[in-house]
Design an enzyme around this catalytic site. Structure first.
Site, short mmCIF file in Angstrom:
data_model
loop_
_atom_site.label_atom_id
_atom_site.label_comp_id
_atom_site.label_asym_id
_atom_site.label_seq_id
_atom_site.Cartn_x
_atom_site.Cartn_y
_atom_site.Cartn_z
N ARG A 8 6.08 -1.25 -6.33
CA ARG A 8 5.11 -1.39 -7.32
C ARG A 8 3.89 -1.01 -7.11
NH1 ARG A 8 6.26 -4.81 -11.65
NH2 ARG A 8 8.02 -5.34 -10.44
N LEU A 9 3.43 -0.07 -8.14
CA LEU A 9 2.17 0.66 -7.97
C LEU A 9 0.87 -0.56 -8.26
CD1 LEU A 9 1.53 3.54 -7.43
CD2 LEU A 9 0.90 3.80 -9.94
N ASN A 14 0.51 1.76 3.65
CA ASN A 14 1.99 1.88 2.98
C ASN A 14 2.57 2.73 4.07
OD1 ASN A 14 4.16 1.60 1.36
ND2 ASN A 14 3.37 3.72 0.28
N HIS A 25 6.08 5.33 3.68
CA HIS A 25 6.68 6.16 2.87
C HIS A 25 7.59 7.03 3.57
CE1 HIS A 25 7.79 7.88 -0.81
NE2 HIS A 25 7.81 9.02 -0.54
C1 GAR Z 1 11.47 2.04 3.41
O1 GAR Z 1 12.22 3.39 3.71
C2 GAR Z 1 10.16 2.27 2.99
O2 GAR Z 1 9.54 3.47 3.54
C3 GAR Z 1 10.39 2.59 1.32
O3 GAR Z 1 11.30 1.61 1.09
C4 GAR Z 1 12.00 1.31 2.31
C5 GAR Z 1 12.17 -0.31 2.15
O4 GAR Z 1 13.09 -0.67 3.35
N1 GAR Z 1 8.97 2.64 0.54
C6 GAR Z 1 9.21 3.48 -0.29
O5 GAR Z 1 9.91 4.35 -0.80
C7 GAR Z 1 7.56 3.45 -1.13
N2 GAR Z 1 7.47 4.45 -2.13
P1 GAR Z 1 12.74 -2.06 4.01
O6 GAR Z 1 12.85 -3.21 2.91
O7 GAR Z 1 14.13 -2.12 4.78
O8 GAR Z 1 11.44 -2.19 4.83
#
Ligand code: GAR
Length: 200
Positions: free
Chosen positions: A91-92, A107, A109
């Site tokens: 969520r932004l 964060n 990414h």
């Molecule tokens: C992770 O790969 C994180 O980098 C990504 O969501 C996944 C969460 O995995 N975040 C994004 O894409 C943000 N834009 P997790 O719940 O197993 O940590």
């Protein structure tokens, strides 16, 4: 000791890596809260199992984003949260929230930013035909996946890789990189000048 909150919307494998780094003493801060915008998030279970306080608020129970975030901020301030770590928080955050924690929101990414912003960083790099992929830890500003970069790491995409194998490798890399970046932040070793982050 600084207190921090992790925000997660889903599985929470990055949260797990952070929990372990805190336990091992590699991150010298107190993980005082796990927050989710999704009350079914497995991340909440991971926290509950080891007695970390959790909070979940549903955006759809609020009339707008700001009233949702206002409640959240009240909660964070009551618990003296010093900084916020986003770990799969989908969520932004609004400028209102970011102003409450200036240069205090991190964060991760799953791409080499500024390429492949958004929700599907791994898939987008894979289908684009990239030969290299990676992960980025950055400070959060008002724009999506845009703030000053703290740390990046990369890996090769081989012809035999599938989206699944690449996803697995990217997650493994995230679990190594994110705790290191958080530790540097906690130890006050990040010097931010504009877009540049120097490690002291
Ligand atoms: C992770 O790969 C994180 O980098 C990504 O969501 C996944 C969460 O995995 N975040 C994004 O894409 C943000 N834009 P997790 O719940 O197993 O940590």
């Amino acid at each position: 000791m600084k207190k921090f909150a992790v925000f997660a919307s889903g599985n929470g494998s990055n949260l797990q890596a952070i929990i372990e780094a805190v336990k091992a003493g590699d991150i010298k801060a107190e993980l005082a809260l796990v927050f989710s915008d999704n009350y079914k998030a497995y991340a909440l279970k991971r926290a509950e199992e080891i007695g970390i306080p959790t909070l979940s608020l549903r955006p759809k129970d609020y009339t707008n984003k700001q009233s949702f975030e206002r409640d959240l901020v009240i909660y964070l301030k009551e618990r003296d949260i010093d900084f916020v770590v986003l770990a799969g928080y989908m969520r932004l955050l609004t400028p209102y929230f970011i102003k409450q924690y200036p240069q205090k929101i991190l964060n991760i990414h799953p791409s080499l930013l500024p390429s492949f912003k958004g929700r599907n960083g791994i898939k987008d790099a894979f289908t684009y035909g990239c030969k290299v992929a990676g992960v980025t830890v950055h400070f959060v500003n008002e724009k999506m996946d845009n703030g000053p970069i703290i740390m990046q790491d990369s890996l090769k995409i081989y012809e035999k890789d599938t989206l699944e194998s690449l996803t697995e490798k990217i997650h493994q890399l995230e679990h190594k990189v994110y705790p290191k970046a958080i530790a540097l932040y906690v130890e006050d070793r990040l010097n931010v000048r504009g877009r540049k982050v120097k490690i002291k």
